[in-house]
Design an enzyme around this catalytic site. Structure first.
Site, mmCIF file in Angstrom:
data_model
loop_
_atom_site.group_PDB
_atom_site.id
_atom_site.type_symbol
_atom_site.label_atom_id
_atom_site.label_comp_id
_atom_site.label_asym_id
_atom_site.label_seq_id
_atom_site.Cartn_x
_atom_site.Cartn_y
_atom_site.Cartn_z
ATOM 1 N N THR A 34 10.824 30.460 49.819
ATOM 2 C CA THR A 34 11.172 31.407 50.872
ATOM 3 C C THR A 34 12.668 31.343 51.197
ATOM 4 O O THR A 34 13.123 31.895 52.182
ATOM 5 C CB THR A 34 10.349 31.132 52.144
ATOM 6 O OG1 THR A 34 10.537 29.762 52.513
ATOM 7 C CG2 THR A 34 8.882 31.378 51.907
ATOM 8 N N TYR A 205 26.097 32.896 35.776
ATOM 9 C CA TYR A 205 27.051 33.709 35.023
ATOM 10 C C TYR A 205 26.639 33.843 33.557
ATOM 11 O O TYR A 205 26.965 34.816 32.905
ATOM 12 C CB TYR A 205 28.468 33.133 35.147
ATOM 13 C CG TYR A 205 29.274 33.929 36.144
ATOM 14 C CD1 TYR A 205 28.875 33.974 37.474
ATOM 15 C CD2 TYR A 205 30.395 34.665 35.767
ATOM 16 C CE1 TYR A 205 29.566 34.735 38.391
ATOM 17 C CE2 TYR A 205 31.089 35.428 36.678
ATOM 18 C CZ TYR A 205 30.673 35.464 37.980
ATOM 19 O OH TYR A 205 31.349 36.230 38.891
ATOM 20 N N GLY A 207 23.887 34.508 32.560
ATOM 21 C CA GLY A 207 22.907 35.581 32.435
ATOM 22 C C GLY A 207 23.518 36.953 32.685
ATOM 23 O O GLY A 207 22.843 37.963 32.568
ATOM 24 N N HIS A 267 31.249 28.589 36.567
ATOM 25 C CA HIS A 267 31.233 29.952 36.016
ATOM 26 C C HIS A 267 32.410 30.227 35.090
ATOM 27 O O HIS A 267 32.239 30.666 33.954
ATOM 28 C CB HIS A 267 31.272 30.999 37.141
ATOM 29 C CG HIS A 267 30.184 30.838 38.155
ATOM 30 N ND1 HIS A 267 28.941 30.341 37.832
ATOM 31 C CD2 HIS A 267 30.139 31.104 39.480
ATOM 32 C CE1 HIS A 267 28.190 30.317 38.922
ATOM 33 N NE2 HIS A 267 28.896 30.768 39.938
ATOM 34 N N ARG A 365 37.316 42.665 45.001
ATOM 35 C CA ARG A 365 36.256 41.890 44.398
ATOM 36 C C ARG A 365 36.150 42.309 42.945
ATOM 37 O O ARG A 365 35.945 43.488 42.641
ATOM 38 C CB ARG A 365 34.944 42.189 45.126
ATOM 39 C CG ARG A 365 33.776 41.437 44.562
ATOM 40 C CD ARG A 365 32.518 41.719 45.355
ATOM 41 N NE ARG A 365 31.413 40.980 44.774
ATOM 42 C CZ ARG A 365 30.146 41.379 44.868
ATOM 43 N NH1 ARG A 365 29.828 42.457 45.541
ATOM 44 N NH2 ARG A 365 29.201 40.663 44.298
ATOM 45 N N TRP A 615 64.852 3.012 33.429
ATOM 46 C CA TRP A 615 63.929 1.871 33.391
ATOM 47 C C TRP A 615 62.663 2.234 34.157
ATOM 48 O O TRP A 615 62.677 3.141 34.983
ATOM 49 C CB TRP A 615 64.589 0.653 34.043
ATOM 50 C CG TRP A 615 65.874 0.254 33.392
ATOM 51 C CD1 TRP A 615 67.100 0.789 33.612
ATOM 52 C CD2 TRP A 615 66.040 -0.747 32.398
ATOM 53 N NE1 TRP A 615 68.045 0.186 32.818
ATOM 54 C CE2 TRP A 615 67.426 -0.778 32.061
ATOM 55 C CE3 TRP A 615 65.182 -1.640 31.741
ATOM 56 C CZ2 TRP A 615 67.944 -1.654 31.116
ATOM 57 C CZ3 TRP A 615 65.712 -2.514 30.810
ATOM 58 C CH2 TRP A 615 67.082 -2.516 30.493
#
Ligand SMILES: *[C@@H]1O[C@H](CO)[C@@H](O)[C@H](O)[C@H]1NC(C)=O
Ligand SMILES: *[C@@H]1O[C@H](CO)[C@@H](O)[C@H](O)[C@H]1NC(C)=O
Ligand SMILES: *[C@@H]1O[C@H](CO)[C@@H](O)[C@H](O)[C@H]1NC(C)=O
Ligand SMILES: *[C@@H]1O[C@H](CO)[C@@H](O)[C@H](O)[C@H]1NC(C)=O
Length: 789
Positions: A34, A205, A207, A267, A365, A615
């Site tokens: 759920t 990702y 899929g 991803h 996006r 050095w």
């Protein structure tokens, strides 16, 4: 648990057909039934599986499980199942029928105690016996937080394994640890209960339709790609996932993870492997695919300090304080944006930059992988519109567009100047309704654009692959650890790094733009000092000159502080060269001086390198080629970039007779002799030191036997941190120097600075107190972050 056998003839509606021979029963158990992920994707994926496989000869039952008792959970589960839908090409009556069946085959189960698991096991066996079915397999989908894995795994192994002959598949959702160590631990726990082939780690990702298509695309167009998919022809590869949302509402998770762990380690890295790995001969063979992936992951060059730029959107801090109930003294360095530069050490990709970029609260996006080819043709004849197609002067690129963005659908784009791709036409088609936009600098009409005939969700594909036992699209333990090995290293490098603050959304404008420079990344625009209340235009250093622990201290923001230190070193060098013709400089390892090295070679062209002897203050007992080597770091960040005679360079002899820091090899004596031979009175002109969080300096740690007092010039020491064995100049030798500079940078150093300002002056407890030049000068260089936080 009944009605299961009805499926055969209900399926085709009015016509009853006999079942094909039953190939066995599959029980699917979804834990976290759920939860959000289940509601949004997993039930739909399972329904789609049933829709596709109902005719396959397997029978199914679905168990939605959670910790809650049935009375409370059943209504929630019913809610989640109500919205299941069929793809467009399924006729509505068939859809309704299959959905009805699916609901009948689905039950809620409370799975909390081991008795509950035993009862589930018994119920499965009993109902199979009643219906005369044999068991094909059990699929447990763990859509639960990782802390619950161990308990569930123990219960599944202890009382819910299917009988011999039937398979067990256990599906896990990320995060799979938050660094190498925790991932290894979690993997270890899983491996005590399950065999590797039983474990399916989901990276959704893998899929995504476009991502799934990368390897087949490369195979299909081998003829065109073989000659150009390499360092001679590829300019760079960009793998990008930009988000407009921020972390509001999940900051308590985000604080622990940040953008690199959240999406780049998984991803974007998976996409990187598909683009860069060798294409195995048989793409249907999961073992071959996974092996080729692992080989690629193992050939990533270890990241450096400058391999990444990081940012944090401005509101993040306030959101964290509010949601995590922190007060105004709480600060965070968690990056919400990162750009990472990766090089691959193999002959195909040597020197080709792979840029992995992701962030929250950005202007758009989108996610894609973009391969940009080099422009190495010059076209003499002017180009007309019609000619552009085959013209070698057109930009050339291939874009695997995963989703969102200007195009707003998954697509594979190939510029027409490259070749005309042919994708499998049952699944992909040439896009006809492409908006007339410009895409990565070219009109979209310059590309061949292919899109899926039907868009489908990633989880649907993955659940089908789990059912079919196709492990190639999941993350194996070996591949997971190989990825973490790389990313943990980068995260450690970034530990004390302060992210650049960006306003977010459209307002960020160019603040996060970065360039590749000398094998690393840097932001194009100068640090937005005004954000921190400094006037950018005053070029004079607003350095605070004060006294710290009885010695002069210079403090400022990190960048101007480094500028001043670099200038002070050059002044000391010029003076020494003028007086004696030679300058002896001893440098510390660690990450703090790296910015100084860069400053020196980029801005101090007049530095008298020819007369400078370099050095080492300290060295780790590792080969020079190891990324932990201080000399190695000095080599990469300074020596490569300046003209200094080889004979003036004095690495510490930690590696002798094919072993590291063995006392019998007398490396410390050898270095001491070299110093005595070249330096008047063994006195360095300048020694640069750092300060550790435990009060150590050089590689002299609290409680050291040697090196704090005594006659030894060079000592072997032990560090509480890996690598534990070190070689170091002793404090008495350092104290002979003309000038000692202690450089302390970053918020991470605030606690130790505060502590030693109050602590008792005991060098055995706090070795930094043992730095007291006999006749020379000690100067502290402490940045504001370390001073005030
Ligand atoms: C789960 O186990 C607990 C404790 O043994 C029991 O009280 C509960 O009834 C069980 N739930 C189901 C659905 O069997
Ligand atoms: C897994 O189950 C088997 C058989 O039930 C049992 O022998 C084994 O000890 C279990 N493994 C662990 C780590 O509990
Ligand atoms: C490719 O691998 C699959 C799965 O292992 C196998 O069934 C198939 O025979 C292989 N094909 C070839 C051409 O080797
Ligand atoms: C070296 O040490 C001697 C004796 O302590 C001293 O006289 C001399 O000035 C020193 N030389 C330098 C260059 O500091």
């Amino acid at each position: 648990m009944h009605l299961r056998v009805l499926y055969c003839f209900l399926l085709v509606g009015t016509v009853a057909v006999f079942c094909k021979q039953n190939k066995g029963h599959v029980s699917v158990v979804l834990l976290g039934a759920t939860g959000d992920l289940a509601k949004k994707y997993l039930w739909q994926g399972l329904f789609q599986l049933y829709l596709n496989e109902v005719n396959s000869g397997h029978s199914f039952s679905f168990h939605g499980a959670a910790l809650t008792p049935a009375e409370k959970a059943e209504p929630l589960l019913f809610e989640a199942l109500k919205s299941l839908s069929c793809p467009e090409d399924v006729p509505p009556d068939r859809c309704a029928l299959v959905k009805d069946q699916f609901l009948k085959l689905t039950r809620y189960r409370q799975l909390k105690t081991s008795e509950n698991y035993t009862a589930l096991h018994q119920d499965i066996l009993t109902s199979l016996a009643e219906e005369g079915l044999h068991e094909a397999g059990r699929l447990f989908y763990l859509s639960v937080p990782p802390f619950a894995y161990a308990d569930i795994a123990q219960n599944i192994n202890g009382s819910c394994r299917p009988p011999p002959g039937a398979w067990l598949r256990v599906v896990l959702e990320k995060p799979f640890g938050h660094d190498y160590e925790s991932a290894e631990k979690l993997a270890g726990v899983m491996q005590t209960f399950f065999r590797e082939e039983e474990i399916y780690r989901v990276d959704h990702y893998l899929g995504k339709q476009t991502v799934e298509q990368i390897l087949p695309f490369r195979r299909r167009h081998q003829k065109f790609l073989d000659p150009i998919w390499n360092k001679q022809h590829v300019e760079r590869v960009e793998i990008v996932m930009k988000e407009t949302v921020d972390a509001k509402g999940r900051t308590s998770f985000y604080e622990e993870y940040g953008v690199i762990r959240d999406v780049i380690q998984n991803h974007l890295t998976e996409i990187l492997t598909y683009v860069a790995m060798e294409v195995p001969r048989n793409l249907s063979n999961s073992d071959e695919v996974l092996r080729a992936k692992l080989e690629l992951l193992d050939s990533l060059r270890a990241p450096e300090h400058s391999s990444a730029v990081i940012g944090q959107y401005q509101n993040y801090l306030a959101q964290v304080r509010e949601e995590m109930e922190k007060n105004h003294n709480y600060f965070t360095n968690t990056p919400t944006f990162a750009g990472v530069l990766i090089y691959i050490d193999n002959t195909r990709w040597e020197g080709v930059p792979f840029l992995l970029v992701s962030g929250k609260d950005l202007d758009e996006r989108t996610s894609y992988a973009r391969v940009v080819f080099k422009d190495n043709a010059f076209c003499v004849h002017k180009q007309s519109k019609e000619e552009t197609i085959k013209n070698s002067c057109q930009p050339k690129q291939i874009i695997f567009h995963i989703g969102n963005g200007a195009l707003n659908f998954p697509a594979v784009l190939v510029t027409k100047s490259l070749f005309k791709p042919s994708l499998p036409y049952s699944q992909w088609q040439e896009a006809s309704d492409v908006p007339g936009i410009s895409f990565f600098g070219q009109p979209i009409s310059d590309y061949f654009v292919h899109r899926p005939v039907q868009e489908r969700d990633a989880y649907t594909a993955l659940i089908s692959n789990i059912y079919r036992g196709k492990k190639g699209s999941f993350v194996t333990t070996k591949n997971l650890l190989a990825s973490w090995r790389f990313w943990t290293r980068l995260l450690e490098n970034l530990n004390n790094e302060t992210p650049r603050i960006y306003p977010g959304g459209e307002e960020t404008i160019t603040l996060l733009d970065f360039v590749i420079e000398r094998g690393g990344l840097r932001f194009v625009s100068k640090e937005g000092l005004e954000v921190m209340g400094m006037d950018q235009n005053t070029n004079s250093f607003a350095s605070a000159q004060s006294i710290f622990l009885g010695n002069p201290m210079v403090s400022n923001w990190a960048e101007p502080l480094i500028q001043q230190l670099a200038q002070d070193i050059q002044t000391a060098a010029e003076e020494a060269v003028k007086n004696r013709g030679i300058f002896h400089l001893a440098l510390s390892g660690g990450s703090s001086p790296i910015a100084l090295f860069h400053r020196l070679y980029k801005h101090h062209f007049g530095f008298p390198w020819k007369h400078t002897h370099l050095w080492m203050v300290d060295e780790r007992c590792v080969p020079f080629t190891d990324t932990d080597s201080n000399f190695g770091s000095l080599e990469r960040h300074l020596l490569q970039h300046v003209r200094i005679p080889y004979v003036n360079i004095h690495p510490m002899p930690v590696h002798k007779n094919q072993r590291l820091c063995d006392e019998e090899d007398k490396g410390t004596e050898e270095y001491a002799l070299e110093i005595s031979a070249l330096l008047t009175n063994s006195s360095f002109d300048l020694v640069l030191l750092g300060l550790g969080n435990d009060g150590h300096t050089a590689s002299i740690f609290p409680g050291s036997q040697d090196g704090i007092t005594g006659d030894k010039l060079v000592v072997l020491s032990e560090s509480p941190l890996k690598p534990t064995h070190r070689m170091s100049l002793s404090l008495p030798l350092i104290n002979k120097a003309q000038k000692v500079a202690v450089l302390v940078l970053g918020k991470g150093k605030h606690d130790i600075i505060t502590l030693i300002s109050r602590a008792e002056n005991k060098p055995v407890r706090w070795p930094i107190f043992g730095v007291k030049p006999n006749s020379g000068q000690l100067v502290w260089y402490v940045d504001y972050d370390a001073m005030f936080r």
